[in-house]
Design an enzyme around this catalytic site. Structure first.
Site, mmCIF file in Angstrom:
data_model
loop_
_atom_site.group_PDB
_atom_site.id
_atom_site.type_symbol
_atom_site.label_atom_id
_atom_site.label_comp_id
_atom_site.label_asym_id
_atom_site.label_seq_id
_atom_site.Cartn_x
_atom_site.Cartn_y
_atom_site.Cartn_z
ATOM 1 N N SER B 46 -43.982 -53.139 -37.071
ATOM 2 C CA SER B 46 -44.551 -51.978 -37.751
ATOM 3 C C SER B 46 -45.902 -51.772 -37.847
ATOM 4 O O SER B 46 -46.764 -50.711 -37.995
ATOM 5 C CB SER B 46 -44.050 -51.888 -39.303
ATOM 6 O OG SER B 46 -42.657 -51.673 -39.318
ATOM 7 N N GLY B 220 -40.237 -49.481 -38.433
ATOM 8 C CA GLY B 220 -40.828 -49.345 -37.198
ATOM 9 C C GLY B 220 -42.259 -48.858 -37.571
ATOM 10 O O GLY B 220 -42.784 -48.522 -38.790
ATOM 11 N N GLY B 222 -45.956 -46.278 -36.657
ATOM 12 C CA GLY B 222 -46.183 -44.779 -36.241
ATOM 13 C C GLY B 222 -45.791 -43.702 -37.186
ATOM 14 O O GLY B 222 -45.012 -43.939 -38.024
ATOM 15 N N CYS B 248 -37.374 -48.016 -44.239
ATOM 16 C CA CYS B 248 -38.833 -47.860 -44.000
ATOM 17 C C CYS B 248 -38.918 -46.494 -42.970
ATOM 18 O O CYS B 248 -38.508 -45.405 -43.600
ATOM 19 C CB CYS B 248 -39.444 -49.075 -43.667
ATOM 20 S SG CYS B 248 -41.310 -48.951 -43.424
ATOM 21 N N LEU B 249 -39.401 -46.805 -41.664
ATOM 22 C CA LEU B 249 -39.126 -45.882 -40.627
ATOM 23 C C LEU B 249 -37.936 -45.193 -40.839
ATOM 24 O O LEU B 249 -37.514 -43.953 -40.633
ATOM 25 C CB LEU B 249 -39.643 -46.242 -39.526
ATOM 26 C CG LEU B 249 -39.665 -45.213 -38.234
ATOM 27 C CD1 LEU B 249 -40.859 -44.105 -38.719
ATOM 28 C CD2 LEU B 249 -40.166 -45.591 -36.885
ATOM 29 N N GLN B 252 -37.512 -42.765 -43.289
ATOM 30 C CA GLN B 252 -38.268 -41.357 -42.978
ATOM 31 C C GLN B 252 -37.458 -40.632 -41.979
ATOM 32 O O GLN B 252 -37.499 -39.442 -42.167
ATOM 33 C CB GLN B 252 -39.670 -41.816 -42.544
ATOM 34 C CG GLN B 252 -40.496 -42.435 -43.486
ATOM 35 C CD GLN B 252 -41.681 -43.085 -43.174
ATOM 36 O OE1 GLN B 252 -41.888 -43.151 -41.925
ATOM 37 N NE2 GLN B 252 -42.446 -44.051 -44.247
ATOM 38 N N ASN B 290 -44.645 -51.959 -46.294
ATOM 39 C CA ASN B 290 -45.536 -51.624 -45.284
ATOM 40 C C ASN B 290 -45.372 -50.140 -44.654
ATOM 41 O O ASN B 290 -44.672 -50.029 -43.784
ATOM 42 C CB ASN B 290 -45.489 -52.874 -44.405
ATOM 43 C CG ASN B 290 -46.081 -52.460 -42.986
ATOM 44 O OD1 ASN B 290 -47.099 -51.748 -43.002
ATOM 45 N ND2 ASN B 290 -45.501 -53.037 -41.859
ATOM 46 N N GLY B 292 -47.470 -46.354 -43.983
ATOM 47 C CA GLY B 292 -48.299 -45.313 -44.097
ATOM 48 C C GLY B 292 -47.919 -43.649 -44.283
ATOM 49 O O GLY B 292 -48.742 -42.961 -44.706
ATOM 50 N N TYR B 293 -46.730 -43.742 -44.073
ATOM 51 C CA TYR B 293 -46.144 -42.383 -44.107
ATOM 52 C C TYR B 293 -45.256 -42.446 -45.351
ATOM 53 O O TYR B 293 -44.629 -43.462 -45.750
ATOM 54 C CB TYR B 293 -45.471 -41.703 -42.972
ATOM 55 C CG TYR B 293 -46.371 -41.643 -41.747
ATOM 56 C CD1 TYR B 293 -46.864 -40.347 -41.704
ATOM 57 C CD2 TYR B 293 -47.036 -42.660 -40.922
ATOM 58 C CE1 TYR B 293 -48.052 -39.968 -40.650
ATOM 59 C CE2 TYR B 293 -47.924 -42.281 -40.153
ATOM 60 C CZ TYR B 293 -48.186 -40.892 -40.009
ATOM 61 O OH TYR B 293 -49.457 -40.802 -38.829
ATOM 62 N N HIS B 333 -39.025 -52.823 -47.974
ATOM 63 C CA HIS B 333 -38.349 -53.805 -47.308
ATOM 64 C C HIS B 333 -37.376 -54.790 -48.038
ATOM 65 O O HIS B 333 -37.824 -55.829 -48.449
ATOM 66 C CB HIS B 333 -39.356 -54.726 -46.576
ATOM 67 C CG HIS B 333 -40.088 -53.829 -45.439
ATOM 68 N ND1 HIS B 333 -39.693 -53.548 -44.166
ATOM 69 C CD2 HIS B 333 -40.940 -52.826 -45.725
ATOM 70 C CE1 HIS B 333 -40.319 -52.654 -43.485
ATOM 71 N NE2 HIS B 333 -41.049 -52.317 -44.399
ATOM 72 N N GLU B 335 -35.574 -56.796 -46.669
ATOM 73 C CA GLU B 335 -35.551 -58.085 -46.015
ATOM 74 C C GLU B 335 -36.595 -58.881 -46.286
ATOM 75 O O GLU B 335 -36.685 -60.156 -45.953
ATOM 76 C CB GLU B 335 -35.274 -57.998 -44.792
ATOM 77 C CG GLU B 335 -36.700 -57.562 -43.964
ATOM 78 C CD GLU B 335 -37.224 -55.921 -44.210
ATOM 79 O OE1 GLU B 335 -36.404 -55.307 -45.060
ATOM 80 O OE2 GLU B 335 -38.196 -55.614 -43.629
#
Lengths: 405, 354
Positions: B46, B220, B222, B248-249, B252, B290, B292-293, B333, B335
């Protein structure tokens, strides 16, 4: 759960004399507690035998009794003042012991006084050695393995089970006569045989020897809804065997990878959940430096010496939050006063290292035992925060160097 | 050897170069507040495209422990630390951190003022930067920073071929790999569930051929909005009856697949200490994060889904439960690695639905 409004008048038991082994940290915690109670509009009655403390200042409590900290005097104060509650877990061991005695004798119930914070059962399970061991076993948390045996065969069998080295402690002998550390099977036979012979009741305790293991502590908080957080962890630079009060302690731990850090954190949370702690608690571990093997050494079901260190190290007001928890608040209802926006339910992270170095008052106490062992001998500590561990250690040493060099 | 981090606002931080001293690179500069767990962090996919500032001042204390890696390599583009530990202490350590960075050709700076840098990022928000040994050509450096974009990095980090882990007689799931961390797979294997890790754009027909009992959408790197192919696949997967868990990603992307919106946080959530409230049972858990979005709460359509978890610090969305479907997703997370193991119950909850 919001504040319990039935709490109107609280008796706080102070920390008593500042003696070696029980330093001013408990005054610090008790003072924070009194302030917090008053802020909540609660009438505070304080009893403390030591007038030279901050908590006995006039404005800290509504009524202050400078009396000996004994069961009899505390009973008298309760009879006279009729408090509805008693806050026992912020004045160190003295206050906790007194409160437990009053609770167990039924005195508190008779006088309708409620014990705030952790219940008597939780305190008992943490303080009573056998009850603690049983509880740890029931939740699969390892204690230091030990067994009482009465013959050499059982001693050998048990040692094979737990592995060398082991400590042999004969029962009913003076100063551990006849005991010792066995690092080979031959030594074990020799020491166990002599121990059995020396013991009046022909009995020895075979205990796993963990001298040299890392000593790691976690400062944990739990509220009545079961929310748990760790304030910080600490690593003693000295291994197991030297009392934490006499050790150089750093926060956070320096040699633990995240795997070990989380393993012990998870264990600490499991333990305080099982004990149903409400407030602050300190869990001490021994960690084998060559494996993931660990053992729970002990649990303090109260604000302790290490809480003061953790509190100063992180800025997290442990005693204050513990008081609010005792009044019924949950961690997600207590405001974080540093940010003003967020809540006390978070884990502080540091961008510095904290070092505690003990000072021994040997200049004043000429006859005191100068060997570091498992009882606390120091009475003054230097705390400091710094980004570099090495420079912090040097600084602390030179600070004392000037004083008794 | 002196090195510099040049930020897009023109500010320059001086430090000493470590790792690959001959590699100059642009990156998106973010900070992580973990006090332990630098190995898991540096190897977390990530972080692809990003340079990580570690706010804890002593990094490398316990050396390099390969079994703690969360992927096969370091994905961060650069690391910035206050002090590199020269004498490591841990029974499992193999190497020192400096060698590790060199081996993977990752540049870094030590003796850099990480506190000042972090404060700056908190105030101004995440910034782009450039690691270099020479400030001779500032115009070129500023141009490189300006042109840099983390962009669609999922295609760099995803597996090329499906890979299976653990043969289970019980259950088997497909993990859509947007940059998964090893401990996600381990969390399933530990619970006797087999995992097939699949490329992020594997067609739905091929996924269904594997006859999975459930789908995991991994973490992940970006900008989620750039993952248009992945979102199309998720739309189709959502129409099957398969239980789906997003992390996480993955969380989103599932939101975007349902028409909700994502936006960028000012400076992100990166660290092991974020309190999250599970609105179902009212309990608060300390989570590892972790990202940013984030998913914008107002855009979660109540007829489709409801917010199940919120962040106690800033009230942002931390989990979504989709109505009339076996789908739920979390921003944090479960995990861990690094970070607290408090939310591992998310895996049990998902596995119970399989």
């Amino acid at each position: 759960m919001p504040k319990n409004n039935n709490i109107q008048k609280v008796l706080v038991i102070g920390s008593g004399p500042i003696i070696i082994g029980q330093a001013a940290e408990f005054d610090y915690a008790g003072t924070q507690a009194c302030r917090e109670l008053k802020k909540e509009g609660i009438e505070v009655v304080l009893i403390n035998s030591n007038p030279a403390t901050i908590m006995t200042d006039k404005n800290m409590a509504d009524k202050i009794y400078i009396e000996p900290l004994t069961v009899a005097t505390v009973k008298k104060v309760i009879e006279k003042e009729n408090p509805d509650s008693i806050l026992p877990n912020l004045g160190g061991q003295t206050g906790l012991n007194l409160a437990m005695e009053l609770a167990e004798s039924g005195f508190l119930e008779e006088h309708n006084v409620r014990l705030l914070g952790t219940g008597t059962e939780g305190i008992k399970n943490a303080e009573d050695r056998q009850a603690f061991k049983d509880m740890m076993e029931s939740i699969n948390e390892p204690c230091i393995a030990s067994k009482v045996v009465e013959n050499i065969e059982d001693a050998i069998d048990f040692t094979r089970e737990i592995g060398l080295p082991v400590i042999i402690r004969p029962a009913y002998t003076l100063g551990g006569t006849g005991g010792g550390i066995a690092t080979t099977m031959e030594e074990l036979e020799e020491i166990a045989n002599s121990g059995l012979r020396m013991s009046r009741v022909h009995q020895i305790l075979v205990e796993k020897c963990i001298t040299g293991w890392k000593e790691i502590e976690y400062e944990v908080m739990r509220d009545s809804s079961g929310n748990c957080i760790t304030i910080c962890n600490m690593e003693n630079i000295d291994p197991v065997g030297v009392h934490t009060g006499d050790s150089i302690v750093v926060a956070p731990s320096q040699t633990l990878a995240d795997k070990e850090y989380q393993m012990l954190r998870t264990s600490a949370i499991k333990i305080i959940s099982a004990l149903k702690i409400e407030g602050g608690c300190n869990v001490q571990f021994a960690l084998n430096p060559n494996s993931f093997e660990y053992a729970v050494i002990e649990v303090n079901p109260r604000v302790s010496r290490s809480s003061a260190l953790a509190s100063k190290a992180t800025g997290y007001p442990i005693a204050k939050v513990a008081t609010k928890i005792a009044l019924g608040y949950t961690l997600d209802e207590i405001k974080n006063e540093v940010t003003g926006k967020t809540y006390a339910c978070f884990e502080p992270v540091l961008d510095y290292v904290v070092v505690k170095i003990p000072k021994w008052p040997f200049k004043k106490f000429l006859t005191a035992n100068r060997t570091l062992r498992n009882a606390n001998e120091s009475n003054w500590r230097s705390h400091g925060n710094c980004a570099e561990l090495r420079s912090r250690l040097n600084e602390s040493h030179s600070f004392f160097g000037r004083k008794y060099g | 050897m002196i090195g510099y981090l040049v930020l897009e606002n023109g500010e320059i931080f001086e430090g000493e170069r470590i790792g690959a001293t001959n590699v100059d690179t642009a990156c998106e500069v973010v900070f992580n507040t973990g006090m332990a767990g630098y190995l898991e962090t540096f190897t977390d996919p990530s972080y692809a495209g990003q340079g990580i500032v570690m706010t804890y001042p002593l990094i490398g204390n316990y050396g390099v422990i390969p079994e703690d890696f969360e992927s096969e390599q370091i994905w961060a583009k650069a690391v910035f630390i206050h002090e590199l530990a020269e004498f490591e202490s841990n029974f499992r350590k193999k190497d020192g951190l400096n060698k590790f960075l060199r081996d993977y050709k990752i540049p870094g700076l030590t003796n850099i003022n990480t506190r000042k840098l972090t404060k700056l990022l908190r105030e101004a928000g995440t910034m782009k930067g450039y690691v270099t040994s020479s400030l001779d050509n500032m115009t070129e450096i500023m141009k490189k920073i300006k042109d840099y974009e983390v962009g669609q990095v999922v295609k760099q980090v995803t597996t090329k071929q499906p890979v299976s882990y653990g043969k289970s007689n019980e259950k088997q799931i497909v993990l859509m790999d947007y940059g998964f961390k090893h401990n996600i797979v381990n969390s399933f294997l530990k619970r006797d569930v087999g995992v097939t890790v699949c490329p992020s754009t594997m067609p739905v027909e091929r996924i269904l051929e594997l006859k999975p009992d459930g789908i995991l959408l991994s973490n992940g790197p970006g900008d989620p909005e750039k993952c248009t192919k992945e979102i199309d696949i998720i739309k189709k997967l959502s129409k099957t009856d398969l239980p789906i868990l997003g992390i996480c990603l993955g969380h989103q992307l599932m939101a975007l697949a349902h028409g909700f919106k994502t936006a960028k946080l000012k400076y992100g959530h990166r660290g092991p200490n974020h309190p999250v409230k599970d609105l179902e049972n009212g309990k608060v858990y300390i989570t590892s994060q972790n990202h940013g979005y984030y998913v914008v709460a107002d855009t979660v359509k109540p007829e489709i889904a409801e917010v199940s978890h919120i962040n106690l610090n800033d009230n942002t969305v931390e989990g979504i439960r989709y109505k009339n479907k076996n789908i739920f997703t979390v921003q944090f997370h479960p995990e861990a690695c690094p970070g607290p193991e408090d939310t591992a119950y998310i895996f049990d909850k998902f596995i119970n639905q399989l």
